[in-house]
Design a protein around this motif. Structure first.
Motif, PDB file in Angstrom:
ATOM      1  N   GLY A  10     -10.367  -1.053  -8.913  1.00 54.05           N
ATOM      2  CA  GLY A  10     -10.398  -0.514  -7.430  1.00 54.05           C
ATOM      3  C   GLY A  10      -9.407  -1.087  -6.708  1.00 54.05           C
ATOM      4  N   LEU A  11      -8.513  -1.858  -7.184  1.00 54.67           N
ATOM      5  CA  LEU A  11      -7.664  -2.824  -6.364  1.00 54.67           C
ATOM      6  C   LEU A  11      -6.098  -2.411  -6.721  1.00 54.67           C
ATOM      7  CD1 LEU A  11      -9.295  -6.258  -6.341  1.00 54.67           C
ATOM      8  CD2 LEU A  11      -9.599  -4.626  -4.540  1.00 54.67           C
ATOM      9  N   LYS A  88      -4.796   5.991  -3.651  1.00 53.02           N
ATOM     10  CA  LYS A  88      -5.648   6.220  -2.319  1.00 53.02           C
ATOM     11  C   LYS A  88      -6.123   5.153  -1.746  1.00 53.02           C
ATOM     12  CE  LYS A  88      -7.815  10.334  -4.442  1.00 53.02           C
ATOM     13  NZ  LYS A  88      -9.006  10.996  -5.159  1.00 53.02           N
ATOM     14  N   ILE A  89      -5.212   4.391  -0.774  1.00 51.53           N
ATOM     15  CA  ILE A  89      -5.310   3.204  -0.342  1.00 51.53           C
ATOM     16  C   ILE A  89      -6.106   3.358   0.914  1.00 51.53           C
ATOM     17  CG2 ILE A  89      -4.129   1.250   0.808  1.00 51.53           C
ATOM     18  CD1 ILE A  89      -1.498   1.775  -0.684  1.00 51.53           C
ATOM     19  N   LEU A  90      -7.278   2.204   1.066  1.00 51.95           N
ATOM     20  CA  LEU A  90      -8.094   2.702   2.365  1.00 51.95           C
ATOM     21  C   LEU A  90      -7.404   1.985   3.397  1.00 51.95           C
ATOM     22  CD1 LEU A  90     -11.567   1.614   0.456  1.00 51.95           C
ATOM     23  CD2 LEU A  90     -10.856   3.905   1.508  1.00 51.95           C
ATOM     24  N   ASN A  91      -7.610   2.539   4.549  1.00 53.36           N
ATOM     25  CA  ASN A  91      -7.132   1.965   5.832  1.00 53.36           C
ATOM     26  C   ASN A  91      -7.785   0.465   6.155  1.00 53.36           C
ATOM     27  OD1 ASN A  91      -5.546   1.922   8.007  1.00 53.36           O
ATOM     28  ND2 ASN A  91      -6.916   3.061   9.364  1.00 53.36           N
ATOM     29  N   ILE A  92      -7.550  -0.354   5.492  1.00 54.86           N
ATOM     30  CA  ILE A  92      -8.286  -1.603   5.400  1.00 54.86           C
ATOM     31  C   ILE A  92      -7.170  -2.977   5.412  1.00 54.86           C
ATOM     32  CG2 ILE A  92     -10.121  -3.411   4.478  1.00 54.86           C
ATOM     33  CD1 ILE A  92     -11.768  -0.938   3.839  1.00 54.86           C
ATOM     34  N   ILE A 108       5.038 -13.749  -3.247  1.00 51.00           N
ATOM     35  CA  ILE A 108       3.996 -13.028  -2.349  1.00 51.00           C
ATOM     36  C   ILE A 108       3.337 -12.019  -3.178  1.00 51.00           C
ATOM     37  CG2 ILE A 108       3.428 -11.950  -0.077  1.00 51.00           C
ATOM     38  CD1 ILE A 108       6.127 -13.164   0.840  1.00 51.00           C
ATOM     39  N   SER A 109       1.858 -11.860  -3.182  1.00 46.50           N
ATOM     40  CA  SER A 109       0.924 -10.829  -3.604  1.00 46.50           C
ATOM     41  C   SER A 109       0.138 -10.217  -2.663  1.00 46.50           C
ATOM     42  CB  SER A 109       0.051 -11.239  -4.688  1.00 46.50           C
ATOM     43  OG  SER A 109      -0.652 -12.231  -4.096  1.00 46.50           O
ATOM     44  N   ILE A 110       0.254  -8.878  -2.528  1.00 48.04           N
ATOM     45  CA  ILE A 110      -0.281  -8.102  -1.626  1.00 48.04           C
ATOM     46  C   ILE A 110      -1.537  -7.102  -2.416  1.00 48.04           C
ATOM     47  CG2 ILE A 110      -0.435  -6.536   0.365  1.00 48.04           C
ATOM     48  CD1 ILE A 110       2.567  -6.832   0.316  1.00 48.04           C
ATOM     49  N   THR A 111      -2.740  -7.463  -1.950  1.00 47.42           N
ATOM     50  CA  THR A 111      -3.815  -6.624  -2.810  1.00 47.42           C
ATOM     51  C   THR A 111      -4.371  -5.819  -1.859  1.00 47.42           C
ATOM     52  OG1 THR A 111      -4.458  -8.697  -3.908  1.00 47.42           O
ATOM     53  CG2 THR A 111      -5.770  -6.913  -3.864  1.00 47.42           C
ATOM     54  N   TYR A 112      -4.355  -4.385  -1.965  1.00 52.69           N
ATOM     55  CA  TYR A 112      -4.856  -3.060  -1.236  1.00 52.69           C
ATOM     56  C   TYR A 112      -6.178  -2.857  -1.737  1.00 52.69           C
ATOM     57  CZ  TYR A 112      -0.245  -2.817   0.623  1.00 52.69           C
ATOM     58  OH  TYR A 112       1.072  -3.030   1.241  1.00 52.69           O
ATOM     59  N   LEU A 113      -7.028  -2.450  -0.983  1.00 54.97           N
ATOM     60  CA  LEU A 113      -8.225  -1.795  -1.507  1.00 54.97           C
ATOM     61  C   LEU A 113      -8.372  -0.444  -1.565  1.00 54.97           C
ATOM     62  CD1 LEU A 113     -11.291  -2.762  -1.959  1.00 54.97           C
ATOM     63  CD2 LEU A 113     -11.651  -2.342   0.435  1.00 54.97           C
ATOM     64  N   LEU A 114      -8.508   0.115  -2.824  1.00 58.64           N
ATOM     65  CA  LEU A 114      -8.530   1.667  -2.981  1.00 58.64           C
ATOM     66  C   LEU A 114      -9.887   2.255  -2.898  1.00 58.64           C
ATOM     67  CD1 LEU A 114      -6.294   1.317  -6.365  1.00 58.64           C
ATOM     68  CD2 LEU A 114      -5.538   1.574  -4.016  1.00 58.64           C
ATOM     69  N   SER A 115      -9.794   3.502  -2.643  1.00 54.18           N
ATOM     70  CA  SER A 115     -11.127   4.512  -2.589  1.00 54.18           C
ATOM     71  C   SER A 115     -11.479   4.434  -4.023  1.00 54.18           C
ATOM     72  CB  SER A 115     -10.520   5.871  -2.140  1.00 54.18           C
ATOM     73  OG  SER A 115     -10.153   5.953  -0.588  1.00 54.18           O
ATOM     74  N   THR A 304     -16.891   7.091 -16.261  1.00 47.73           N
ATOM     75  CA  THR A 304     -16.591   5.571 -15.916  1.00 47.73           C
ATOM     76  C   THR A 304     -15.664   5.703 -14.631  1.00 47.73           C
ATOM     77  OG1 THR A 304     -14.417   6.324 -17.035  1.00 47.73           O
ATOM     78  CG2 THR A 304     -16.221   5.058 -18.270  1.00 47.73           C
ATOM     79  N   TYR A 305     -15.654   4.702 -13.916  1.00 48.94           N
ATOM     80  CA  TYR A 305     -15.392   4.586 -12.477  1.00 48.94           C
ATOM     81  C   TYR A 305     -14.363   3.275 -12.202  1.00 48.94           C
ATOM     82  CZ  TYR A 305     -19.854   7.157 -12.360  1.00 48.94           C
ATOM     83  OH  TYR A 305     -20.953   7.851 -12.436  1.00 48.94           O
ATOM     84  N   GLU A 306     -13.812   3.270 -11.320  1.00 49.07           N
ATOM     85  CA  GLU A 306     -13.049   2.313 -10.548  1.00 49.07           C
ATOM     86  C   GLU A 306     -13.795   1.984  -9.203  1.00 49.07           C
ATOM     87  OE1 GLU A 306      -8.862   2.107 -10.870  1.00 49.07           O
ATOM     88  OE2 GLU A 306      -8.776   1.300 -12.712  1.00 49.07           O
ATOM     89  N   ILE A 307     -14.448   1.081  -9.028  1.00 52.12           N
ATOM     90  CA  ILE A 307     -14.935   0.855  -7.857  1.00 52.12           C
ATOM     91  C   ILE A 307     -14.859  -0.590  -7.353  1.00 52.12           C
ATOM     92  CG2 ILE A 307     -16.926   0.833  -6.321  1.00 52.12           C
ATOM     93  CD1 ILE A 307     -18.092   3.035  -8.193  1.00 52.12           C
ATOM     94  N   ALA A 308     -14.074  -1.181  -6.296  1.00 50.99           N
ATOM     95  CA  ALA A 308     -13.692  -2.515  -6.164  1.00 50.99           C
ATOM     96  C   ALA A 308     -15.129  -3.070  -5.632  1.00 50.99           C
ATOM     97  CB  ALA A 308     -12.663  -2.655  -4.967  1.00 50.99           C
TER      98      ALA A 308
END
Length: 487
Positions: A10-11, A88-92, A108-115, A304-308
């Protein structure tokens, strides 16, 4: 700039590496930008030579500006290559980590939270269910008749000593060390003896007393009460105003004629038949609902899911805050509430998390089946049909109501949006349930023509009933006017 992209759990993690040339470009840009803010003695702000300004730059501020320039250039590249559209990047706000910051190389690493999303949808067709339909027996009918009789029970005053299951109307005041305590007083309170509504030992001490009796009761308050009362012996001064017992009507022909609604009957035999038909109808509905729920649960558990974890954590924290507010509105802290319900905080939080995760998965399964089966989206017309009003009319009416509740314009807009969204969600979920029942042979699919004819028939019937009612009203009016003229 070199980049490495990894999507997992989920990331979306993007590892970036900037070389010496890119570092120098970011540094120059940072120096020029910060120079506008630096005051150098003897020069106006922003007008000193750059070589001189560099001596006055804050090193930490400069480092931050260089990193910001790296991030801006990365964002520009991602936007131009449509990277964001692939996920599906969340607006966070993403998490940024600088593992290496040197002139020759910066990492540098950037980690986005996905829907959250379903990676593999489980089976929802041809599923076997062990759910069995309940068979209605004569015993079930008799039990329902007893329930109907109990619902029509009447409380009748009696002149005798109170017994368990009686309703005692009482006045009471509680005292601790001779002083009345908050929350320990009541007037004309109807208390069912044996209901355990009051603290242990209280109701039992009313048994044997009659209307008009005034007496004292001693009880030890439970340990889960507030500290000032917990485990303390208290005294209640009680006055019994009246004693009432419930009188359940006898189940016979006379009782059958007193009922209304679905159970209007001319005798007991007809009532029994109606009760049985209603129980059978309810059992069939419950059977179908249980099967649909069984199919969906099996599909959910085999998907099966991907949920952060962070996504779930955010929901849990939000719900914990809501729970704290809810119990504080009742005059308690969350800790005091948990003590009353005999639950520790970690278990309480775990329950919230499990429920949140189940809700997320349920929603994902509904969405995935909707897509897989090309189930039509909910339209405004569907919503209007469900609520029985044009959306504009509903919005005006609901806004007026919410204004009376002292909500501001923003809160009103959010509440209306939330309600309409919930209506749409319920409608689409029902379509998914209907489709699953059809796919598993529990329901027949209606053709569009048949469905439209059914809806037209219903509308025609409603219009006919409305017309008949209006005709009856007109006839009554004419008859009344005729009687008036005769007089």
């Amino acid at each position: 700039m070199n980049k490495k992209i990894e999507k997992k759990d989920g990331l979306l993690k993007i590892d970036l590496t900037f070389d010496e040339k890119e570092f120098q470009a970011a540094l120059n840009k940072a120096e020029i930008n910060l120079a506008k803010e630096v005051v150098v003695p003897g020069y106006r702000k922003g007008h000193a030579p750059l070589d001189l300004v560099k001596k006055y730059l804050n090193s930490n501020r400069l480092s931050d500006e260089i990193i910001n320039n790296f991030l801006k250039s990365a964002d520009k590249e991602f936007t131009s290559t449509k990277l964001y559209e692939q996920y599906k990047i969340l607006n966070i706000r993403p998490e940024v980590n600088v593992s290496k910051f040197e002139e020759k190389e910066t990492d540098i690493s950037i980690t986005y939270l996905l829907s959250p999303e379903v990676i593999k949808l489980g089976d929802y067709k041809g599923i076997k269910s062990d759910i069995a339909e309940k068979k209605i027996t004569d015993k079930d009918v008799e039990e329902e008749l007893k329930n109907l009789a109990k619902e029509n029970e009447e409380l009748v005053s009696v002149d005798r000593e109170a017994k368990l299951n009686d309703t005692a109307n009482i006045d009471f005041v509680g005292y601790l060390n001779g002083k009345a305590f908050d929350g320990g007083e009541g007037k004309s309170f109807d208390l069912v003896l044996g209901s355990n509504h009051f603290v242990p030992g209280f109701e039992e001490q009313l048994v044997g007393h009659k209307a008009g009796d005034k007496f004292e009761i001693k009880v030890t308050m439970p340990e889960n009460y507030p500290d000032e009362l917990a485990n303390k012996e208290t005294v209640f001064k009680v006055t019994i105003n009246s004693i009432k017992e419930g009188q359940v009507p006898e189940i016979n022909d006379e009782f059958a004629t007193t009922l209304t609604g679905d159970y209007v009957s001319k005798n007991l035999a007809e009532l029994k038949e109606k009760v049985k038909n209603k129980l059978v109808e309810n059992a069939q509905k419950e059977y179908i609902n249980q099967k649909a729920n069984d199919y969906l649960l099996k599909c959910r558990d085999s998907s099966t899911y991907e949920i952060a974890d962070k996504y779930v954590d955010m929901i849990v924290e939000d719900r914990l805050a809501s729970e704290r507010q809810r119990v504080e509105n009742q005059g308690l802290t969350l800790e005091e509430y948990l003590k009353l319900v005999k639950m520790d905080f970690e278990s309480f939080k775990a329950d919230i998390r499990n429920n949140a995760l189940a809700e997320i998965k349920n929603g994902l399964v509904y969405d995935a089946i909707t897509t897989a089966e090309n189930i039509p989206a909910i339209t405004n017309a569907d919503i209007e049909k469900q609520i029985g009003l044009p959306i504009s009319a509903f919005t005006n009416q609901y806004s007026s109501y919410l204004k009376m509740q002292k909500l501001n314009d923003n809160q009103i807009a959010n509440e209306i949006r939330r309600y309409l969204n919930s209506v749409a969600t319920n409608l689409i979920q029902q379509r998914v349930i209907d489709k699953i029942l059809i796919l598993n042979g529990d329901k027949k699919e209606e053709t569009v023509d048949k469905k439209e004819n059914k809806e037209k028939s219903t509308e025609k019937k409603a219009a006919s009933e409305k017309k008949t009612a209006a005709a009856k009203k007109t006839t009554k009016k004419v008859d009344a006017e005729g009687e008036k003229e005769d007089k």
